[in-house]
Design an enzyme around this catalytic site. Structure first.
Site, mmCIF file in Angstrom:
data_model
loop_
_atom_site.group_PDB
_atom_site.id
_atom_site.type_symbol
_atom_site.label_atom_id
_atom_site.label_comp_id
_atom_site.label_asym_id
_atom_site.label_seq_id
_atom_site.Cartn_x
_atom_site.Cartn_y
_atom_site.Cartn_z
ATOM 1 N N HIS A 74 0.810 -1.222 0.000
ATOM 2 C CA HIS A 74 0.000 0.000 0.000
ATOM 3 C C HIS A 74 0.841 1.269 0.000
ATOM 4 C CE1 HIS A 74 -3.954 -1.835 0.194
ATOM 5 N NE2 HIS A 74 -3.387 -2.773 0.950
ATOM 6 N N ASP A 95 -8.893 4.733 -6.300
ATOM 7 C CA ASP A 95 -8.207 5.056 -7.554
ATOM 8 C C ASP A 95 -9.162 5.668 -8.577
ATOM 9 O OD1 ASP A 95 -9.606 2.653 -7.942
ATOM 10 O OD2 ASP A 95 -8.144 1.880 -9.372
#
Length: 170
Positions: A52, A82
């Site tokens: 991450h 995203d």
């Protein structure tokens, strides 16, 4: 405090609430705009493969590339994860800008000696000043166009107007 309330902590872009408010206000002020709904292709794989932290750094790079690909008068925001939303104002050459966005987002990125690969799928919906559609409808149509781009091979854009024409033919 105002900045914190209206911007994404990771990327510094406008957040979802600020984006929805600004686009609605601009439309009420009779601004024509193209609304681009952008989703990264391959982002989950980046998080799975590199972690991450690399994913977060990648999102920062994506935010910078998005901002550098549009005019200063245009508006770039991060909705969540995203997903990004861009408003291109006036008679922006949306085909050229969408192609530039796709090119820049698929260019090589190096983060901590890793080379995460992503591209983008973009849905585009033109929202004329006189168009009575709500912002929610416009975003939903841009989102559907983005899914059309994904379904047709990813790393491309799709115009919501083309989808509407196809639906009428059926």
């Amino acid at each position: 405090m105002n900045y914190i309330a209206n911007h994404d902590a990771l990327t510094g872009l406008a957040n979802r609430a600020h984006a929805l408010d600004k686009l609605s206000q601009d439309h009420d002020r009779e601004c024509d705009m193209h609304v681009l709904f952008i989703d990264l292709d391959g982002f989950k794989a980046v998080n799975d493969q590199f972690g991450h932290q690399v994913g977060d750094e990648l999102l920062k790079v994506v935010a910078e590339r998005l901002k550098s690909s549009v005019s200063r008068r245009d508006f770039v925001s991060r909705l969540s994860g995203d997903e990004f939303l861009i408003a291109l104002y006036g008679n922006a050459p949306v085909d050229k800008i969408a192609s530039r966005l796709l090119r820049k987002l698929s260019d090589e990125i190096v983060i901590n000696n890793y080379k995460p690969r992503v591209s983008a799928s973009i849905g585009v919906r033109y929202w004329a000043a006189k168009d009575a559609s709500s912002l929610a409808q416009v975003i939903e149509q841009a989102d559907k166009a983005m899914y059309d781009a994904k379904a047709n091979g990813k790393n491309r854009y799709s115009l919501a107007e083309n989808l509407a024409a196809l639906m009428e033919e059926v």
